[in-house]
Design an enzyme around this catalytic site. Structure first.
Site, PDB file in Angstrom:
ATOM      1  CE  LYS A 149      -2.793   1.259   3.701  1.00 19.06           C
ATOM      2  NZ  LYS A 149      -3.931   1.592   4.346  1.00 19.06           N
TER       3      LYS A 149
HETATM    4  C1  R5P Z   1      -3.307   4.116   8.467  1.00 20.47           C
HETATM    5  O1  R5P Z   1      -4.169   4.342   9.646  1.00 20.47           O
HETATM    6  C2  R5P Z   1      -3.808   3.133   7.675  1.00 20.47           C
HETATM    7  O2  R5P Z   1      -2.872   2.536   7.209  1.00 20.47           O
HETATM    8  C3  R5P Z   1      -4.789   3.363   6.669  1.00 20.47           C
HETATM    9  O3  R5P Z   1      -5.297   1.963   6.439  1.00 20.47           O
HETATM   10  C4  R5P Z   1      -4.476   3.883   5.377  1.00 20.47           C
HETATM   11  O4  R5P Z   1      -4.030   5.336   5.835  1.00 20.47           O
HETATM   12  C5  R5P Z   1      -5.784   4.014   4.364  1.00 20.47           C
HETATM   13  O5  R5P Z   1      -6.709   4.956   5.016  1.00 20.47           O
HETATM   14  P1  R5P Z   1      -7.008   6.324   4.319  1.00 20.47           P
HETATM   15  O6  R5P Z   1      -7.526   6.252   3.134  1.00 20.47           O
HETATM   16  O7  R5P Z   1      -7.898   7.079   5.272  1.00 20.47           O
HETATM   17  O8  R5P Z   1      -5.530   7.294   4.212  1.00 20.47           O
END
Ligand code: R5P
Length: 295
Positions: A203
């Protein structure tokens, strides 16, 4: 015991039909074992090769984030529209009914809070508990260039080793320190290091300039995080550009659950990710659904 007498004799072996040996649909994933591939095929739709992961693990370091104060109320209505749920084991056990059969990606690193240095994490879930929870992947934060860079990388490689033993993929989550530039060069570095060290998918964040070089240089699938809440059309544009430039989907949180109409927004994101719908058309869908729902 089956009856041994009176068996039908005519057997059909189709000797003229070679057995099919299919390749696996997902980038860089052909050499894995059956269980690992099966879990990845639950996370990523084999038809499109993409996923809409709904991320709501933010509480693991920042507590009751806006939109996640009551996950039972705000997130449960979104679950039917997500391909995969990304969350902590605490929320999984306390809020998500076991009858939900969506694949689970469990947040597996932790140990720091917004009050302290964020990169100071350890593995925070035992592999046995991940198996007990029937998860499809374990997510570990990696802080390339961060204060505890090495520790976070080793967390990830440990998770890869443990997961590989039981066929559970590891999702490396690239975390960017406040002082670091969020550009393609940084994300090429971070994603490539994670892939080289064994992460099964990664990610990262979308960048306007050169994102296609990030996906090209990374031998495993990339999904993008949504990041801070931005207007719905902009979030749809970001998701669209990311998948058109090689991302295998999104792991989106705030831009869905902080939207004015989260149930409409997740469906619009799905249209972009799985149907290559343009952001403008997906936004129209968002507005139509929002109006139908009366919010
Ligand atoms: C952070 O807390 C996590 O990795 C989240 O799952 C990630 O940042 C994705 O969430 P967002 O789309 O809110 O950034």
């Amino acid at each position: 015991m089956p009856d041994a007498e009176g068996l039908k004799e005519a057997k059909q072996f189709y000797t003229d039909v070679p057995q099919k040996t299919e390749g696996f649909f997902l980038k860089g994933s052909n050499a894995y074992d059956w269980g690992m591939k099966n879990r990845l095929a639950r996370i990523f739709n084999p038809e499109t090769g993409r996923t809409v992961m709904l991320a709501f693990d933010h509480g693991y370091f920042q507590g009751p984030t806006t939109g996640l104060e009551r996950i039972d109320i705000s997130i449960m209505p979104l679950v039917p529209y997500a391909d995969t749920l990304m969350l902590t084991r605490g929320i999984l056990r306390t809020i998500i009914p076991p009858s939900v059969t969506k694949p689970i990606v469990v947040r597996a690193s932790g140990g720091s809070s917004i009050l302290k240095e964020l990169s100071n994490e350890e593995i925070a879930v035992d592999i046995e508990d991940a198996i007990r929870l029937n998860v499809c992947a374990m997510a570990v934060q990696v802080f390339i260039g961060g204060e505890f860079e090495k520790q976070s990388i080793i967390n990830m490689t440990r998770m890869v080793d443990l997961g590989t033993r039981y066929g559970i993929p590891t999702l490396a989550v690239t975390a960017v320190g406040k002082q670091m530039a969020r550009d393609a060069r940084y994300f090429r570095l971070a994603t490539r290091i994670c892939a080289e060290l064994g992460a099964h998918y990664i990610k990262t964040y979308y960048v306007e300039d050169g994102f296609e070089t990030v996906t090209a240089a990374c031998p495993v699938p990339i999904v993008i995080a949504g990041g801070k809440k931005i207007p719905e059309l902009d979030a749809l544009k970001m998701a669209y550009n990311a998948v058109q430039q090689g991302a295998s989907g999104v792991d989106m949180g705030r831009n869905i659950f902080q939207s004015e109409a989260p149930v409409a927004m997740i469906q619009a994101v799905r249209a972009v990710v799985h149907e290559n719908e343009t952001p403008e058309k997906a936004y129209e869908l968002y507005q139509t659904l929002k109006n139908e729902m009366g919010k």
